[in-house]
Design a protein around this motif. Structure first.
Motif, short mmCIF file in Angstrom:
data_model
loop_
_atom_site.label_atom_id
_atom_site.label_comp_id
_atom_site.label_asym_id
_atom_site.label_seq_id
_atom_site.Cartn_x
_atom_site.Cartn_y
_atom_site.Cartn_z
N PRO A 61 0.83 -1.20 0.00
CA PRO A 61 0.00 0.00 0.00
C PRO A 61 0.87 1.25 0.00
O PRO A 61 2.07 1.20 0.35
N GLN A 62 0.28 2.37 -0.36
CA GLN A 62 1.02 3.62 -0.47
C GLN A 62 1.73 3.98 0.83
O GLN A 62 2.83 4.54 0.81
N GLU A 63 1.12 3.64 1.97
CA GLU A 63 1.71 3.96 3.27
C GLU A 63 3.05 3.25 3.49
O GLU A 63 3.84 3.66 4.33
N VAL A 64 3.29 2.20 2.74
CA VAL A 64 4.56 1.47 2.81
C VAL A 64 5.42 1.80 1.58
O VAL A 64 6.61 2.12 1.70
N ASP A 65 4.82 1.74 0.43
CA ASP A 65 5.54 1.93 -0.83
C ASP A 65 6.22 3.29 -0.93
O ASP A 65 7.27 3.42 -1.56
N ALA A 66 5.64 4.30 -0.27
CA ALA A 66 6.19 5.66 -0.35
C ALA A 66 7.62 5.74 0.18
O ALA A 66 8.37 6.65 -0.19
N TYR A 67 8.01 4.80 1.01
CA TYR A 67 9.34 4.84 1.62
C TYR A 67 10.35 3.91 0.94
O TYR A 67 11.50 3.84 1.36
N ILE A 68 9.92 3.21 -0.09
CA ILE A 68 10.79 2.26 -0.76
C ILE A 68 11.40 2.90 -2.01
O ILE A 68 10.70 3.22 -2.96
N GLN A 69 12.71 3.11 -1.97
CA GLN A 69 13.44 3.68 -3.10
C GLN A 69 13.78 2.58 -4.10
O GLN A 69 13.75 1.38 -3.76
N PRO A 70 14.12 2.94 -5.34
CA PRO A 70 14.49 1.93 -6.34
C PRO A 70 15.61 1.00 -5.86
O PRO A 70 15.58 -0.20 -6.10
N SER A 71 16.60 1.57 -5.15
CA SER A 71 17.69 0.73 -4.64
C SER A 71 17.18 -0.23 -3.58
O SER A 71 17.66 -1.36 -3.46
N ASP A 72 16.19 0.19 -2.79
CA ASP A 72 15.59 -0.69 -1.79
C ASP A 72 14.83 -1.83 -2.47
O ASP A 72 14.89 -2.99 -2.03
N SER A 73 14.13 -1.51 -3.54
CA SER A 73 13.37 -2.52 -4.28
C SER A 73 14.28 -3.61 -4.81
O SER A 73 13.92 -4.79 -4.82
N ALA A 74 15.48 -3.20 -5.22
CA ALA A 74 16.44 -4.18 -5.74
C ALA A 74 16.80 -5.20 -4.67
O ALA A 74 16.90 -6.41 -4.93
N VAL A 75 16.97 -4.72 -3.42
CA VAL A 75 17.31 -5.63 -2.31
C VAL A 75 16.12 -6.52 -1.98
O VAL A 75 16.25 -7.73 -1.83
N LEU A 76 14.95 -5.90 -1.84
CA LEU A 76 13.76 -6.64 -1.44
C LEU A 76 13.37 -7.70 -2.47
O LEU A 76 13.01 -8.82 -2.11
N SER A 77 13.47 -7.35 -3.73
CA SER A 77 13.06 -8.29 -4.77
C SER A 77 14.05 -9.45 -4.92
O SER A 77 13.67 -10.57 -5.24
N ALA A 78 15.32 -9.17 -4.65
CA ALA A 78 16.34 -10.20 -4.85
C ALA A 78 16.62 -11.04 -3.60
O ALA A 78 17.01 -12.20 -3.72
N ALA A 79 16.43 -10.45 -2.41
CA ALA A 79 16.91 -11.14 -1.21
C ALA A 79 15.90 -11.33 -0.09
O ALA A 79 16.16 -12.12 0.83
N LEU A 80 14.76 -10.65 -0.12
CA LEU A 80 13.81 -10.79 0.99
C LEU A 80 13.24 -12.20 1.01
O LEU A 80 12.63 -12.66 0.05
N LYS A 81 13.43 -12.87 2.13
CA LYS A 81 12.97 -14.25 2.28
C LYS A 81 11.62 -14.31 2.99
O LYS A 81 10.72 -15.06 2.58
#
Length: 321
Positions: A61-81
């Motif tokens: 949701p926007q309340e979470v997504d607003a704080y996720i930068q492109p570099s953060d997305s790279a970590v979350l998409s590749a490594a979040l278990k």
């Protein structure tokens, strides 16, 4: 009858509102106990689904997504278990505060940090002066790999400042004129970023208003006693108390916060992203399905257009051997 002619006081109305809050807290407490086993079952089930949590964050949701930068997305998409949210003060049946939270992130090996688990705990506390009631936390260090610190050094700095404050016993709001060299450097770093938080991972540095566990207990006990006295029609003693003198240097205080919206993000994760994880995962799957369908339809439309163009063109001449 006009409000000013009523014998009802604002304190009485406030007490009724607090009674409603007490009921809501009890519901939250019971819900945490009753759903714990179900969340554990869900956790085991989704662990067998590849990229479950990265896809959940993709649809955050926007309340979470607003704080996720492109570099953060790279970590979350590749490594979040996985992530796991718990109401750790009440889930075992204890009479703690159900608003206190623990958010645990688990990661696979990645190029950014060494940690496999990052856990952030939030404690619900209220100050004796009535200026604050909400979540406070301790900063959590991240073992960044060389050149990969997404917070640009701010998380390490706030952890260092926090440890320094604990050793000195000065855990309140520091006065700017008394800043240590480390506090000054952190203040300049925060001011230099403009908006403070430069990465989702700066969230692990959130501290909140400095209220100790002891102050919180004293504040709750005082509030309960005042409510009891008012219910019995007795004086609370506040009427005879002289107003607190305002410190002339009060404006010379500053909370060195690298993630000002830490409480809001924690609540958004705990009350929206976490309980609705399956819904967000399903949304991601449906969007992927629609995208593939749109792509297939686009390919069919392009083929039809090409066929129409071929029909309009004269047949190509054969090349003689």
């Amino acid at each position: 009858m006009a409000a000013e002619e009523s014998n009802v006081t604002y304190e009485q109305l406030a007490d009724i509102e607090r009674e409603f809050e007490d009921v809501e807290l009890e519901i939250t407490r019971q819900q945490a106990v009753l759903t714990k086993a179900l969340y554990e079952k869900r956790q085991k089930t989704v662990a067998e689904i590849d990229n479950f949590w990265p896809l959940v964050f993709e649809q955050a949701p926007q309340e979470v997504d607003a704080y996720i930068q492109p570099s953060d997305s790279a970590v979350l998409s590749a490594a979040l278990k996985s992530i796991y949210v718990s109401r750790f003060e009440v889930e075992d049946g204890s009479k703690g505060d159900p608003r206190s939270l623990s958010i645990k992130f688990e990661f696979d090996d990645n190029e950014y940090f060494e940690d496999k688990v990052l856990e952030k705990k939030f404690y619900h506390r209220q100050s004796k002066d009535g200026n604050f009631a909400g979540l406070v936390s301790e900063p959590v260090a991240i073992k960044w790999k060389a050149g990969k610190d997404l917070t640009d050094g701010m998380l390490d700095m706030v952890v260092s400042v926090y440890e320094q404050e604990k050793k000195s016993g000065q855990t309140g709001i520091p006065k700017i004129k008394n800043f240590t060299a480390e506090q000054k450097a952190l203040q300049e770093k925060i001011q230099g970023t403009g908006m403070g938080a430069v990465s989702f991972f700066a969230f692990f540095g959130y501290r909140g208003y400095p209220v100790t566990e002891e102050e919180n207990k004293e504040s709750i006990a005082k509030e309960q006693e005042q409510r009891r006295l008012r219910a019995e029609g007795k004086s609370t003693g506040d009427e005879d108390e002289a107003p607190e003198l305002v410190d002339a240097d009060e404006d010379d205080e500053e909370i060195l916060e690298i993630f000002p919206d830490g409480e809001e993000l924690a609540v958004a994760i705990a009350e929206d992203l976490w309980p609705s994880a399956i819904k967000y995962f399903t949304n991601a799957q449906e969007q992927d399905g629609l995208s593939e369908m749109d792509f297939e339809e686009l390919d069919e439309d392009e083929l039809d257009e090409e066929e129409e163009e071929d029909d309009e063109q004269p047949p190509a001449k054969k090349v003689k051997a």
